[in-house]
Design an enzyme around this catalytic site. Structure first.
Site, PDB file in Angstrom:
ATOM      1  N   HIS A 181    -106.902 -23.209 -39.519  1.00 43.39           N
ATOM      2  CA  HIS A 181    -105.536 -23.028 -39.646  1.00 43.39           C
ATOM      3  C   HIS A 181    -104.984 -22.985 -40.989  1.00 43.39           C
ATOM      4  CE1 HIS A 181    -101.352 -22.996 -39.001  1.00 43.39           C
ATOM      5  NE2 HIS A 181    -101.171 -24.297 -39.612  1.00 43.39           N
ATOM      6  N   CYS A 186    -104.539  -9.575 -32.950  1.00 43.08           N
ATOM      7  CA  CYS A 186    -103.880 -10.361 -33.902  1.00 43.08           C
ATOM      8  C   CYS A 186    -104.667 -11.722 -34.681  1.00 43.08           C
ATOM      9  CB  CYS A 186    -102.432 -10.969 -33.223  1.00 43.08           C
ATOM     10  SG  CYS A 186    -102.901 -12.330 -31.968  1.00 43.08           S
TER      11      CYS A 186
END
Ligand code: PEP
Ligand code: MG
Length: 438
Positions: free
Chosen positions: A44, A358
């Site tokens: 992340h 995505c």
């Protein structure tokens, strides 16, 4: 340790494990690059640095961290190299490379506002992955066809507590307004894994296989309902909201989430009978391998889906996306992953379910080419990838991409696939995109 509190311009931040909070500490514009001893390019925090356009190296081994403080260095994130106290000759060489890179980026920027259309006239919607950088990314509404993934959790991660429904409503309204009338796909809270909230403790042995995404929302319906209501209220008078559910693995989750959506919608209508509350499209993310095989059923229940290729790769290959030791195994060009992505496209076409992708793969020009050849016409990515991908696809035809794809799908290793894609790029005069270290 947080020893340095004063970050001079052109800071290279070196950390044991870099976190989004550490990035936030450095004044804007002062951060030239980051190095994290632990972690991988798919974590992340890495997606965040990429979105911010900050060069980064992840998972560098045996780095005597504390010896570098205050020393000049060159960070070459293309090659994954760090030069400590470099010679003048090396500095000159890199100044030249940096100049070349800027020229290339200017070429992408010059076509930023052109249509994203292939040589044979196929339009590909390029959407933005947004939400990570709270302020800046909203200025980019005019260069994309909307937002294909709005990561709501990033804002939750910067707060000291769960934001109230009203705070969320105001925030979402600001986002929806900035991209209006283009659609914004807002993803409901996707915490767990390597996305943690300081104020919501989750301690697990295997966080990526644990309490993540929709699982948490369904176990805490009060949080989920608050978020859904805030989104629905923010959308009043605008109508460009779409809602997406992360980490769906079973039909019960789809049904339960849709049931809670109905509850949120019903309760809002009861409280605000005078308001016209729209019903947005609701979609799911395809990130868990089981979801790929459930499309015949789920296509009847939801309005769209979007492939989260980061997690899908992680779970198909059984490689923790944040673990430096196995980072080399995390490869979305693995033929097994490509074949699954291709299967998703044909299943969705078959069941007439609108689909997009995505994950980071769509923002990689070679990945985008293969996905377009598979039939994907909506790709969502960060801003700098968007400019680059647009520039590339305007120079290629779908027919050529399809030829490449059929060869790639017949390969048995990622290495062979990448050799083919690289040759393809060179043959089509796109070799400038690749930097080759000396
Ligand atoms: C993905 O998994 O591909 C995705 C887009 O979601 P995230 O990276 O936020 O997990
Ligand atoms: Mg994901």
């Amino acid at each position: 340790e947080h020893a340095i509190k004063d970050y001079p311009p052109n800071t290279i931040l070196i950390a044991n494990t870099l976190t989004p909070a550490m990035l936030a500490e450095v004044p804007k514009g002062h951060l030239a690059g980051v190095v994290s001893v632990n972690g991988s390019a798919n974590s992340h925090a890495s997606i965040l640095t990429r979105a911010m356009g900050i060069p980064a190296i992840w998972g560098i081994e045996d780095l005597p961290l504390l010896q570098f403080d205050g020393k000049p260095m060159i960070l070459d994130a293309f090659a994954g190299r760090l030069y400590i106290s470099p010679s003048q000759m090396l500095l000159d060489e890199y100044a030249d490379l940096q100049h070349q890179d800027n020229l290339l980026n200017n070429r992408f920027l010059a076509e930023q506002e052109y249509e994203s259309i292939t040589l044979d006239g196929e339009h590909v919607s390029l959407l933005l992955n947004a939400g990570l950088e709270l302020k800046t990314d909203q200025n980019n509404a005019h260069v994309c066809d909307g937002v294909g993934l709005y990561r709501t959790e990033a804002w939750f991660m910067q707060k000291g507590q769960f934001p109230s429904q009203l705070e969320q409503e105001n925030w979402y309204r600001e986002v929806l307004t900035s991209y209006y009338p283009n659609p914004v796909v807002m993803r409901t809270l996707d915490i767990g894994g390597d996305k943690v909230l300081d104020y919501f403790n989750i301690t697990e042995e295997n966080p990526f296989l644990g309490w993540r995404g929709i699982r948490i929302s369904l176990d805490h319906p009060e949080l989920f309902l608050d978020q859904l209501k805030a989104m629905l209220k923010a959308n009043i008078g605008l109508g460009n909201l779409k809602i997406m559910l992360p980490m769906i693995s079973g039909t019960e989750e789809v049904d339960e989430a849709l049931g809670l959506f109905e509850q949120a919608y019903f309760e809002l209508n009861e409280h605000f009978p005078e308001q016209q509350i729209d019903r947005p499209d609701i979609g799911i993310m395809l990130e868990v391998p089981s979801s790929v095989f459930m499309l015949p059923e789920w296509s009847k229940k939801v309005d769209f889906c979007s492939v989260g290729s980061n997690d899908l790769t992680q779970y198909l290959l059984a490689v923790d996306r944040a673990n430096a030791r196995v980072a080399e195994l995390f490869n979305p060009y693995h033929p097994g992953v490509l074949r699954v992505l291709s299967k998703i496209a044909s299943e969705c076409e078959n069941y007439e379910l609108p689909f997009s992708l995505c994950g980071e793969l769509g923002g990689d020009p070679e990945g985008a080419i293969l996905l377009i050849a598979m039939g994907y016409r909506r790709l969502s990515m960060n801003l700098s990838s968007l400019n680059k991908v647009k520039w590339v696809l305007r120079r290629l035809s779908v027919a050529d991409m399809e030829q490449l794809l059929s060869e790639c799908l017949a390969q048995s290793t990622a290495k062979q696939v990448l050799r083919l894609t690289r040759n393809f790029m060179l043959e089509h005069n796109l070799g400038d995109l690749f930097y080759t270290p000396k």
